[in-house]
Design an enzyme around this catalytic site. Structure first.
Site, PDB file in Angstrom:
ATOM      1  N   GLU A 123      -3.443  12.486  -6.098  1.00  0.00           N
ATOM      2  CA  GLU A 123      -4.062  11.307  -6.684  1.00  0.00           C
ATOM      3  C   GLU A 123      -5.544  11.297  -6.314  1.00  0.00           C
ATOM      4  OE1 GLU A 123      -2.411   7.517  -5.591  1.00  0.00           O
ATOM      5  OE2 GLU A 123      -3.478   6.495  -7.180  1.00  0.00           O
ATOM      6  N   GLU A 270       1.840   8.110  -1.880  1.00  0.00           N
ATOM      7  CA  GLU A 270       3.230   7.821  -2.262  1.00  0.00           C
ATOM      8  C   GLU A 270       3.921   8.899  -3.089  1.00  0.00           C
ATOM      9  OE1 GLU A 270       0.471   6.169  -3.543  1.00  0.00           O
ATOM     10  OE2 GLU A 270       0.765   5.729  -5.682  1.00  0.00           O
ATOM     11  N   GLU A 304       3.804   2.553   0.969  1.00  0.00           N
ATOM     12  CA  GLU A 304       4.119   3.814   0.267  1.00  0.00           C
ATOM     13  C   GLU A 304       5.562   3.812  -0.212  1.00  0.00           C
ATOM     14  OE1 GLU A 304       1.470   5.225  -0.409  1.00  0.00           O
ATOM     15  OE2 GLU A 304       0.270   4.340   1.203  1.00  0.00           O
TER      16      GLU A 304
HETATM   17  N1  TRP Z   1      -2.234   5.703  -3.783  1.00  0.00           N
HETATM   18  C1  TRP Z   1      -2.451   5.723  -2.379  1.00  0.00           C
HETATM   19  C2  TRP Z   1      -2.012   4.390  -1.855  1.00  0.00           C
HETATM   20  O1  TRP Z   1      -2.620   3.395  -2.020  1.00  0.00           O
HETATM   21  C3  TRP Z   1      -3.822   5.948  -1.894  1.00  0.00           C
HETATM   22  C4  TRP Z   1      -4.629   7.073  -2.439  1.00  0.00           C
HETATM   23  C5  TRP Z   1      -5.244   7.134  -3.608  1.00  0.00           C
HETATM   24  C6  TRP Z   1      -5.050   8.190  -1.738  1.00  0.00           C
HETATM   25  N2  TRP Z   1      -6.035   8.242  -3.688  1.00  0.00           N
HETATM   26  C7  TRP Z   1      -5.927   8.906  -2.555  1.00  0.00           C
HETATM   27  C8  TRP Z   1      -4.758   8.667  -0.493  1.00  0.00           C
HETATM   28  C9  TRP Z   1      -6.563  10.043  -2.123  1.00  0.00           C
HETATM   29  C10 TRP Z   1      -5.406   9.819  -0.072  1.00  0.00           C
HETATM   30  C11 TRP Z   1      -6.296  10.495  -0.875  1.00  0.00           C
HETATM   31  O2  TRP Z   1      -0.977   4.268  -1.309  1.00  0.00           O
HETATM   32 ZN    ZN Z   2      -1.023   2.185  -2.855  1.00  0.00          ZN
END
Ligand code: TRP
Ligand code: ZN
Length: 915
Positions: A123, A270, A304
């Site tokens: 992500e 997640e 998560e």
């Molecule tokens: N989706 C993750 C959360 O909020 C966080 C996240 C988004 C993330 N981009 C990222 C973590 C890049 C690490 C690196 O739970």
């Molecule tokens: Zn999140």
């Protein structure tokens, strides 16, 4: 090369993908220097959109082969795209081969190595750094993944879903390699893909869902860290139980894995069935982690885990919808933490902590250069929009749905949301519609369009409340007025839907019954729904002049001006039944005094009435220690700055320090009593009651050591040093250490040395050691700039490195982000340091660099000489030709936030032409 690629992506330009990818079969031959990736995909044209070429995303890849239905095809590579012009109309098999270089990947996005193991972070757009793909969340596929690697170096091979098979590889003359094959039955977007390979060990637990289905939970960490995973495992089990109980959402996989990694850009991720965590958000033992760490771990593990439904089963159509999963999941983790806390008072303390966080991070964001709506309209780098607005304001928006439809109504809405959208990639509108449709006729449904302005309008609405009491008629007329200030690109705003929870108190603090004119109900508390620019409400049978308690529980993310006098605030502080507003009244009393001193430029002098009120709180026989601590803690300097049109960080800090010194002296005996009364002799547990007692004891100790600095007393510094040495847990040890570091330079030095020696092999604790020194407040009369000098010196410490984000944050962010008075210096040295570090970090890790760049979001409201000096530093960063798109976007927005300042040189040129 880096630069030219930055383009602005607009929400209104969304188009469905030209192709779907239905299944993906990935094979990895893992090698740190050069990993070979083979991808076989089933691809299908999307006949609903115009016929066009197949364009796959790819970055930093070395392409070896492209086959369609087993035959080579012609393709082009343009920028970050692989383009196949003549893709078949019928469904086809696409096979790609490429390599990537995990050990050279310092960005921590895509496939990288950390401590000799492999990890991924996909992500938002990291999958394209692993292989070419339609790397967008609305393309959902079923993944089968085969990992092949050296067996002794990488004994553990993990990916999403269920393990199909594993064993040794019988390669010609080489039996040192093994493989594992994983299958995830749920279609998912590429950002949820993950793999892990390394020498890891796991804590395991088998658990049953309500339906009686058994699941295997695993927490994987490096050898030696296993004892520090118990709390994470307990948090995971509690999260499972809670999500089934509150929202009827069970775990849907046989196996759920969590993995810790030391090099990580954020808290955790997640990935379906394979959450990956920053070790700072996972590992805890009483000796190495504070109460705050324990509670942060509980909420991140929960966050998560909750994404498995809100984010994974139902995901986002495009990245503009990010708050669909993040706002909702933060709301869920906040509700979980409150339910775990138990008592009403402990719940209120959770709520207060969340609101403090919102005010410290989201409010300034909403009034600075990066202000954006919960659903942004455009971005150039999506990583820059994982913000407090999307997460924390997004959570407040979800909370308002619940306030408007009630708790049961919200649960019905959630059920309808999953009924309609399970397995889909959807928008915030779909969520809003589901909640509204499940609650026909509710306060939400009848004004859904207006409510959705929370998604489109940036900025923190201001609500003014004024009440008039008519003693003869026994009526109380409350007039609420709302106004939303302009934000970049949004000058005109429409009124928003603002739920205002309220109650009325008598001057003696008794609850007064509420009856609106024309209504038959008589209530103790009520939610008014403000939707016009101005509305008045008449309460009848009000027998005495009331003190209004407004926006209870912080029922909307707004700034409230209730015009209450000190006397009225004192009534609320002492008597309000709403613990949040009780706390808020105390904060307002402190804020009024601090702002008075800052605005008038006079030294702060706390009055007897205020000191008396806080003394009453401290001595109160029934209030919890946690509530006392949070109430006696002064508002943060960033939040104070938010209240001012022109910000002088030094003046704010001077007022806060004066308030602390005076509170320390005036309440000396009470601090002593509070310290003694809150010693815990039994073993460590991180529950709310004992952590509240430790927090209050730590605050008392800090006050007593601070006071000793004025009186010359040596007893309390000595006791602090003793407590530091003998502490049985990190909360008490760090509390004592920080009291000394803040106010007793002589004892601080040996204590810091001893702390380092004790924990030199524990990276997470050494992070605390750096952070504590970076956050040390400047003190009047101390050698000015002691913290800044110390940070500069620590940059040379053998344990310091920019490459590990936790370490970089521990020192640099502590100073630049969390220590305004040490950072904003009249000689501009703080800004020079900032510019150097942004540039140095950008060459390694743009995501981390651009977070640091955000420190200057509000440069434009600084007083001189800070403002001009800050602008110079921003320009210095901007002048670098090959900035990452991440940092470039932040810097451009900062410069754009003062058009007059930045286009000043251009203006005469235009004028000259005109002549
Ligand atoms: N989706 C993750 C959360 O909020 C966080 C996240 C988004 C993330 N981009 C990222 C973590 C890049 C690490 C690196 O739970
Ligand atoms: Zn999140």
């Amino acid at each position: 090369m880096r630069e030219g690629t930055a383009t602005l992506i607009r929400r209104e330009d969304y188009q469905a993908p030209a192709f779907w990818i239905r299944t993906v079969d990935l094979t990895f031959d893992l090698d740190p220097a050069k990993t070979l990736v083979t991808a076989r995909m089933q691809v299908e044209r999307n006949t609903a959109v115009a016929h066009s070429a197949l364009r796959l995303h790819g970055e930093e890849l070395n392409l070896l082969r492209v086959l369609i239905n087993g035959e080579s095809v012609s393709f082009r590579q343009e920028g970050h795209e692989l383009i196949i012009d003549n893709a078949p109309d019928a469904d086809f098999a696409l096979e790609l081969r490429n390599t990537c270089a995990p050990e050279k990947n310092t960005t921590l996005s895509g496939l990288y190595t950390s401590g000799g193991s492999f990890f991924t972070q996909c992500e938002a757009e990291g999958f394209r750094r692993i292989t070419y793909f339609l790397d967008r969340p609305d393309v959902m596929a079923i993944y089968t993944v085969t990992l092949r690697a050296d067996k002794s170096k990488y004994p553990v091979l993990l990916s999403n879903g269920n393990l199909l098979e594993s064993g040794d590889l019988e390669e010609a003359g080489n039996k040192a390699r093994h493989f594992a094959k994983w299958h995830d039955p749920f279609p998912k977007p590429s950002y949820l893909f993950a793999l892990v390979a390394g020498d890891l060990v796991a804590r395991e637990q088998r658990v049953k869902t309500r339906a009686g289905k058994e699941h295997l939970l695993q927490v994987y960490v490096r050898r030696g860290d296993l004892e520090k995973t118990e709390h994470a495992m307990n948090s995971l089990i509690a999260s499972m139980v809670w999500d089934e109980a509150r929202f009827k959402l069970p775990l849907d996989l046989d196996r759920f894995m969590v993995v810790g990694v030391s090099d990580f850009n954020m808290g955790a991720m997640e990935n379906k069935g394979l959450n990956i965590f920053n070790t700072s958000a996972l590992l805890a033992s009483p000796a190495t982690a504070t109460d705050q760490d324990f509670s942060r771990i509980e909420s991140i593990v929960a966050h998560e885990y909750f994404h498995n439904w809100t984010g994974n089963r139902v995901t986002c159509r495009d990245w503009f919808q990010l708050s669909l999963k993040e706002g909702l999941t933060v709301f869920r983790d906040q509700e979980f933490s409150m339910d775990m806390a138990g008592s009403p008072s402990a719940r209120a303390v959770c709520r207060i902590a969340d609101v403090r966080q919102l005010r410290a991070a989201q409010f300034p964001e909403d009034s600075g250069a990066m202000a954006h709506p919960v659903r942004p309209d455009s971005y150039s780098e999506i990583n820059n929009f994982y913000t407090a607005t999307v997460y924390d304001k997004g959570s407040e928006v979800v909370r308002m749905y619940q306030t408007l439809v009630g708790r049961a109504g919200f649960e019905k809405g959630m059920s309808l949301y999953f009924e309609r959208h399970d397995g889909q990639a959807v928008t915030c509108d779909d969520f809003a519609q589901a909640i509204a449709d499940a609650n026909p006729g509710s306060a939400l449904s009848v004004r859904l369009d207006a409510f959705k302005r929370w998604y489109s309008q940036a900025g923190t609405p201001r609500v003014q409340a004024r009440g008039v009491y008519d003693a003869a008629a026994q009526t109380y007329t409350l007039t609420l007025t709302q106004h939303n200030p302009a934000t970049p690109g949004q000058d005109q705003k429409l009124p928003q839907v603002i739920p205002v929870a309220l109650g009325l108190l008598s001057q003696e603090g008794q609850v007064l019954p509420l009856q609106l004119q024309g209504a038959t109900e008589v209530l103790n508390e009520q939610v008014l729904v403000l939707e016009e620019a101005q509305q008045s409400y008449v309460f009848i049978h009000v027998t005495s002049e009331p003190v209004p308690s407004l926006l209870r529980g912080f029922s909307a993310p707004v700034v409230l001006d209730d015009g209450l006098s000190d006397a009225q605030l004192l009534v609320l502080l002492q008597h309000d039944v709403d613990a949040f507003n009780r706390w808020e009244a105390g904060q307002r009393l402190a804020l009024n005094r601090i702002l008075g001193a800052v605005r008038s430029g006079t030294p702060l002098q706390l009055d007897a009435a205020y000191l008396d009120a806080v003394r009453k709180v401290l001595r109160h026989p029934e209030l919890d220690a946690a509530f006392k601590e949070i109430t006696l803690t002064l508002p943060g300097e960033t939040y104070i700055a938010e209240q001012l049109d022109v910000v002088d960080p030094q003046a704010i800090h001077a007022a806060v320090e004066a308030a602390q010194v005076q509170m320390a002296a005036a309440l000396r005996d009470d601090w002593t009593a509070a310290f003694e009364a809150n010693q815990i002799k039994t073993g460590y547990t991180p529950d709310p009651v004992s952590s509240g007692r430790r927090a209050l004891a730590n605050l008392a100790l800090a006050m007593l050591v601070l006071d000793a600095r004025s009186t010359g007393d040596t007893v309390w510094p000595g006791r602090a040093y003793q407590r530091f040495k003998d502490a049985g847990n990190m909360t008490e040890r760090l509390g004592a250490l920080s009291a000394l570091v803040a106010a007793h330079a002589d004892l601080a030095e040996p204590a810091l040395a001893r702390f380092h020696e004790l924990f030199k092999d524990d990276a997470l604790v050494i992070d605390k050691w750096f952070a504590l020194q970076g956050r040390t407040p400047e003190l009047a009369g101390e050698k000015s700039g002691r913290t800044f000098a110390r940070v500069r010196q620590l940059m040379q410490h053998p344990d310091f490195t920019l490459k590990n984000p936790n370490r970089a944050r521990s020192l640099i962010f502590s100073l630049c982000m969390f220590n305004p008075a040490a950072f904003h210096r009249a000689d501009a040295a703080g800004y020079v340091f900032w510019a150097e570090q942004v540039l140095a970090l950008d060459a390694i890790n743009p995501q981390v660099a651009s977070r640091l760049a955000r420190v200057m979001d509000r440069w434009n409201v600084l007083a001189e000489p800070y403002r001009s000096a800050a602008l110079l530093a921003i320009r210095r960063v901007s002048a670098k030709p090959d900035l990452s798109p991440d940092v470039r976007e932040i810097i451009s927005r900062a410069l754009a936030s003062a058009p007059d300042a930045d286009t000043a040189p251009a203006a005469p040129a235009v004028a000259t032409q005109a002549v």
